[in-house]
Design a protein around this motif. Structure first.
Motif, PDB file in Angstrom:
ATOM      1  N   ALA A  85       0.836  -1.205   0.000  1.00  0.00           N
ATOM      2  CA  ALA A  85       0.000   0.000   0.000  1.00  0.00           C
ATOM      3  C   ALA A  85       0.868   1.251   0.000  1.00  0.00           C
ATOM      4  O   ALA A  85       0.552   2.230  -0.694  1.00  0.00           O
ATOM      5  CB  ALA A  85      -0.930  -0.006   1.213  1.00  0.00           C
ATOM      6  N   TRP A  86       1.959   1.228   0.763  1.00  0.00           N
ATOM      7  CA  TRP A  86       2.854   2.376   0.781  1.00  0.00           C
ATOM      8  C   TRP A  86       3.447   2.627  -0.608  1.00  0.00           C
ATOM      9  O   TRP A  86       3.461   3.752  -1.091  1.00  0.00           O
ATOM     10  CB  TRP A  86       3.956   2.159   1.813  1.00  0.00           C
ATOM     11  N   ASN A  87       3.920   1.549  -1.254  1.00  0.00           N
ATOM     12  CA  ASN A  87       4.484   1.696  -2.596  1.00  0.00           C
ATOM     13  C   ASN A  87       3.429   2.151  -3.603  1.00  0.00           C
ATOM     14  O   ASN A  87       3.730   2.914  -4.520  1.00  0.00           O
ATOM     15  CB  ASN A  87       5.118   0.381  -3.061  1.00  0.00           C
ATOM     16  N   TRP A  88       2.225   1.679  -3.426  1.00  0.00           N
ATOM     17  CA  TRP A  88       1.117   2.054  -4.313  1.00  0.00           C
ATOM     18  C   TRP A  88       0.779   3.536  -4.148  1.00  0.00           C
ATOM     19  O   TRP A  88       0.519   4.245  -5.111  1.00  0.00           O
ATOM     20  CB  TRP A  88      -0.077   1.164  -4.001  1.00  0.00           C
ATOM     21  N   LEU A  89       0.777   4.001  -2.884  1.00  0.00           N
ATOM     22  CA  LEU A  89       0.402   5.392  -2.622  1.00  0.00           C
ATOM     23  C   LEU A  89       1.476   6.397  -3.017  1.00  0.00           C
ATOM     24  O   LEU A  89       1.155   7.515  -3.419  1.00  0.00           O
ATOM     25  CB  LEU A  89       0.054   5.567  -1.141  1.00  0.00           C
ATOM     26  N   ILE A  90       2.738   6.021  -2.913  1.00  0.00           N
ATOM     27  CA  ILE A  90       3.795   6.994  -3.253  1.00  0.00           C
ATOM     28  C   ILE A  90       4.135   6.998  -4.738  1.00  0.00           C
ATOM     29  O   ILE A  90       4.904   7.846  -5.187  1.00  0.00           O
ATOM     30  CB  ILE A  90       5.076   6.755  -2.423  1.00  0.00           C
ATOM     31  N   ASP A  91       3.545   6.086  -5.493  1.00  0.00           N
ATOM     32  CA  ASP A  91       3.794   6.048  -6.932  1.00  0.00           C
ATOM     33  C   ASP A  91       3.087   7.228  -7.596  1.00  0.00           C
ATOM     34  O   ASP A  91       1.874   7.390  -7.464  1.00  0.00           O
ATOM     35  CB  ASP A  91       3.280   4.731  -7.507  1.00  0.00           C
ATOM     36  N   PRO A  92       3.833   8.049  -8.326  1.00  0.00           N
ATOM     37  CA  PRO A  92       3.188   9.206  -8.973  1.00  0.00           C
ATOM     38  C   PRO A  92       2.225   8.807 -10.090  1.00  0.00           C
ATOM     39  O   PRO A  92       1.309   9.562 -10.420  1.00  0.00           O
ATOM     40  CB  PRO A  92       4.365  10.022  -9.518  1.00  0.00           C
ATOM     41  N   GLU A  93       2.382   7.637 -10.648  1.00  0.00           N
ATOM     42  CA  GLU A  93       1.482   7.173 -11.716  1.00  0.00           C
ATOM     43  C   GLU A  93       0.091   6.830 -11.194  1.00  0.00           C
ATOM     44  O   GLU A  93      -0.868   6.800 -11.957  1.00  0.00           O
ATOM     45  CB  GLU A  93       2.080   5.941 -12.410  1.00  0.00           C
ATOM     46  N   THR A  94      -0.027   6.574  -9.896  1.00  0.00           N
ATOM     47  CA  THR A  94      -1.309   6.178  -9.313  1.00  0.00           C
ATOM     48  C   THR A  94      -2.366   7.266  -9.507  1.00  0.00           C
ATOM     49  O   THR A  94      -3.529   6.962  -9.764  1.00  0.00           O
ATOM     50  CB  THR A  94      -1.132   5.857  -7.816  1.00  0.00           C
ATOM     51  N   GLN A  95      -1.972   8.505  -9.416  1.00  0.00           N
ATOM     52  CA  GLN A  95      -2.924   9.611  -9.560  1.00  0.00           C
ATOM     53  C   GLN A  95      -3.326   9.855 -11.004  1.00  0.00           C
ATOM     54  O   GLN A  95      -4.377  10.412 -11.273  1.00  0.00           O
ATOM     55  CB  GLN A  95      -2.325  10.885  -8.991  1.00  0.00           C
ATOM     56  N   LYS A  96      -2.510   9.400 -11.932  1.00  0.00           N
ATOM     57  CA  LYS A  96      -2.750   9.704 -13.343  1.00  0.00           C
ATOM     58  C   LYS A  96      -3.580   8.649 -14.070  1.00  0.00           C
ATOM     59  O   LYS A  96      -4.150   8.932 -15.105  1.00  0.00           O
ATOM     60  CB  LYS A  96      -1.410   9.869 -14.064  1.00  0.00           C
ATOM     61  N   VAL A  97      -3.611   7.435 -13.535  1.00  0.00           N
ATOM     62  CA  VAL A  97      -4.321   6.346 -14.215  1.00  0.00           C
ATOM     63  C   VAL A  97      -5.561   5.975 -13.415  1.00  0.00           C
ATOM     64  O   VAL A  97      -5.745   6.413 -12.285  1.00  0.00           O
ATOM     65  CB  VAL A  97      -3.393   5.112 -14.408  1.00  0.00           C
ATOM     66  N   SER A  98      -6.386   5.131 -14.008  1.00  0.00           N
ATOM     67  CA  SER A  98      -7.608   4.705 -13.311  1.00  0.00           C
ATOM     68  C   SER A  98      -7.256   3.782 -12.150  1.00  0.00           C
ATOM     69  O   SER A  98      -6.142   3.262 -12.038  1.00  0.00           O
ATOM     70  CB  SER A  98      -8.549   3.997 -14.281  1.00  0.00           C
ATOM     71  N   PHE A  99      -8.245   3.566 -11.287  1.00  0.00           N
ATOM     72  CA  PHE A  99      -8.054   2.741 -10.092  1.00  0.00           C
ATOM     73  C   PHE A  99      -7.613   1.332 -10.460  1.00  0.00           C
ATOM     74  O   PHE A  99      -6.644   0.810  -9.900  1.00  0.00           O
ATOM     75  CB  PHE A  99      -9.351   2.718  -9.274  1.00  0.00           C
ATOM     76  N   PHE A 100      -8.314   0.693 -11.387  1.00  0.00           N
ATOM     77  CA  PHE A 100      -7.998  -0.681 -11.745  1.00  0.00           C
ATOM     78  C   PHE A 100      -6.652  -0.791 -12.465  1.00  0.00           C
ATOM     79  O   PHE A 100      -5.929  -1.764 -12.300  1.00  0.00           O
ATOM     80  CB  PHE A 100      -9.127  -1.290 -12.583  1.00  0.00           C
TER      81      PHE A 100
END
Length: 117
Positions: free
Chosen positions: A38-53
């Motif tokens: 979850a930490w790696n998922w949240l700090i990834d800058p790509e997470t905000q740019k792509v859809s949830f799935f």
């Protein structure tokens, strides 16, 4: 009869301890894996740019550990982790009728008789 009951209760609780320890370790490992993912998922800058799935697809470690942790809870790991304390609590409830109790290892505790006036 009381000693036989106490021996059987302590035997039963002590037999649950190794399995309980293993389930606790499994729960700790998957909880740490999920938190790390979850930490790696949240700090990834790509997470905000792509859809949830898509973000879940990009982080398979988090996705798999999270699904496994949810599956473990649906399978009842939370009950297996605290099984000895559940048994002891239920025994305390029954033994209270006889002015007795027990500790977490299954040893009986005899309470003094109440004085009736």
């Amino acid at each position: 009869d009381l000693k036989a009951f106490e021996r059987r209760l302590t035997e039963y609780v002590s037999c649950l301890q190794p399995a309980t320890g293993r389930w606790r370790m499994i729960l700790i490992v998957f909880s740490v894996c999920t938190a790390t993912g979850a930490w790696n998922w949240l700090i990834d800058p790509e997470t905000q740019k792509v859809s949830f799935f898509t973000s879940l697809w990009n982080h398979p470690f988090f996705t798999i550990s999270c699904i496994t942790l949810i599956g473990l809870f649906f399978a009842g790991i939370h009950k297996r982790v605290v099984a000895p304390s559940i048994i002891a609590a239920r025994c305390r409830t029954v033994l209270a009728e006889y002015n007795m109790s027990c500790d977490d290892t299954g040893k009986l505790i005899l309470k003094p008789r109440p004085h009736v006036q």
